[in-house]
Design a protein around this motif. Structure first.
Motif, PDB file in Angstrom:
ATOM      1  N   VAL A   1      -3.615  -3.771 -19.783  1.00 58.38           N
ATOM      2  CA  VAL A   1      -2.415  -4.244 -20.473  1.00 58.38           C
ATOM      3  C   VAL A   1      -2.389  -5.771 -20.484  1.00 58.38           C
ATOM      4  CG1 VAL A   1       0.101  -4.406 -20.309  1.00 58.38           C
ATOM      5  CG2 VAL A   1      -1.015  -2.188 -20.082  1.00 58.38           C
TER       6      VAL A   1
ATOM      7  N   TRP B   1      -4.995  -7.047 -22.935  1.00 56.51           N
ATOM      8  CA  TRP B   1      -4.569  -6.867 -24.325  1.00 56.51           C
ATOM      9  C   TRP B   1      -3.508  -7.892 -24.709  1.00 56.51           C
ATOM     10  CZ3 TRP B   1      -6.574  -3.937 -28.129  1.00 56.51           C
ATOM     11  CH2 TRP B   1      -5.852  -3.907 -29.323  1.00 56.51           C
ATOM     12  N   ARG B   2      -2.583  -8.154 -23.798  1.00 58.28           N
ATOM     13  CA  ARG B   2      -1.536  -9.139 -24.077  1.00 58.28           C
ATOM     14  C   ARG B   2      -2.153 -10.521 -24.323  1.00 58.28           C
ATOM     15  NH1 ARG B   2       1.231  -8.269 -19.893  1.00 58.28           N
ATOM     16  NH2 ARG B   2       2.726  -6.806 -20.821  1.00 58.28           N
ATOM     17  N   GLU B   3      -3.151 -10.856 -23.534  1.00 61.86           N
ATOM     18  CA  GLU B   3      -3.831 -12.137 -23.711  1.00 61.86           C
ATOM     19  C   GLU B   3      -4.613 -12.168 -25.016  1.00 61.86           C
ATOM     20  OE1 GLU B   3      -7.497 -13.934 -21.384  1.00 61.86           O
ATOM     21  OE2 GLU B   3      -5.671 -14.104 -20.165  1.00 61.86           O
TER      22      GLU B   3
ATOM     23  N   ALA C   1      -4.057 -10.322 -27.779  1.00 67.43           N
ATOM     24  CA  ALA C   1      -3.155 -10.314 -28.924  1.00 67.43           C
ATOM     25  C   ALA C   1      -2.452 -11.650 -29.104  1.00 67.43           C
ATOM     26  CB  ALA C   1      -2.119  -9.201 -28.762  1.00 67.43           C
TER      27      ALA C   1
ATOM     28  N   THR D   1       1.472  -4.794 -27.526  1.00 65.20           N
ATOM     29  CA  THR D   1       0.902  -4.434 -26.225  1.00 65.20           C
ATOM     30  C   THR D   1       1.402  -3.060 -25.796  1.00 65.20           C
ATOM     31  OG1 THR D   1       0.845  -6.765 -25.590  1.00 65.20           O
ATOM     32  CG2 THR D   1       0.675  -5.141 -23.823  1.00 65.20           C
TER      33      THR D   1
END
Length: 213
Positions: free
Chosen positions: A19, A22-24, A26, A38
């Protein structure tokens, strides 16, 4: 002392780390609002379980000194719809900012190469943002040349843009085909592959001014 690197298939316990990655990913400038939001850790756990049972795909994580700092999704697929040759495509390749320049990206790609060779795939493809200069220079050094540009949008966006091109016949065709697909799914019958059988001519929108740019 060199950092310890390990590449392995993702496990359910990696959900929080995935997670964060993915946040980084995106939020990076190379992906301006193009990637889905996310996911939750619970959703990632379910997804990881599915990938573990998928013979055509693998979700990898890369560890640096025992902590997950990288990920990549490998997908085995025909190199084109007209060839029997298979390729391994690497998607969503990402290494956290805190773990750059330690060899983690190379380790993830090395695992993809090993899997491609094991599956007798003669080709390797990597999806990378066109404006990510550092990532593309890294891939070029490994012998990967540019073969195309992947564009991404929601179906709603594309339909809305088609409507803006003032093509009522095309939009009617799209609506009819969507209804036909739904009816066929309910009846459990295959959809004909020989094109629309609407009995009417279809006019297509003029090429947009941005085509080819």
């Amino acid at each position: 002392m060199a950092a310890a690197i390990e590449v392995r298939d993702a496990r359910r316990g990696d959900a929080d780390a995935l997670v964060a990655l993915w946040r980084e990913l995106a939020g990076a400038g190379a992906h301006p609002s193009r990637l889905p939001a996310t996911p939750s850790a619970a959703a990632v756990e379910v997804a990881v379980s599915k990938h573990l049972d998928d013979p055509f795909g693998r979700l990898l994580v890369g560890e640096l000194d025992g902590e997950v700092h990288g990920m990549a999704y490998l997908r085995r697929t025909p190199v084109t719809p007209l060839h029997d040759d298979q390729t391994v495509a690497i998607e969503y390749l990402h290494v956290s900012d805190a773990a750059r320049r330690h060899g983690l990206g190379k380790a993830l790609i090395a695992e993809a190469v090993a899997w491609a060779e094991y599956e007798c795939c003669a080709h390797l493809a990597v999806v990378a943002p066109a404006i990510a200069r550092e990532a593309n220079r890294f891939l070029a050094r490994l012998g990967l040349g540019q073969a195309g540009v992947l564009r991404f949008a929601t179906t709603h966006t594309v339909r809305r843009r088609l409507a803006a091109e003032h093509a009522p016949n095309l939009l009617a065709l799209l609506s009819s085909r969507r209804s036909a697909i739904a009816r066929r799914a309910q009846l459990g019958r295959p959809l004909p592959v020989d094109g629309p059988a609407l009995g009417t001519d279809v006019s297509y929108p003029a090429e947009p001014e941005s085509a080819g740019t």
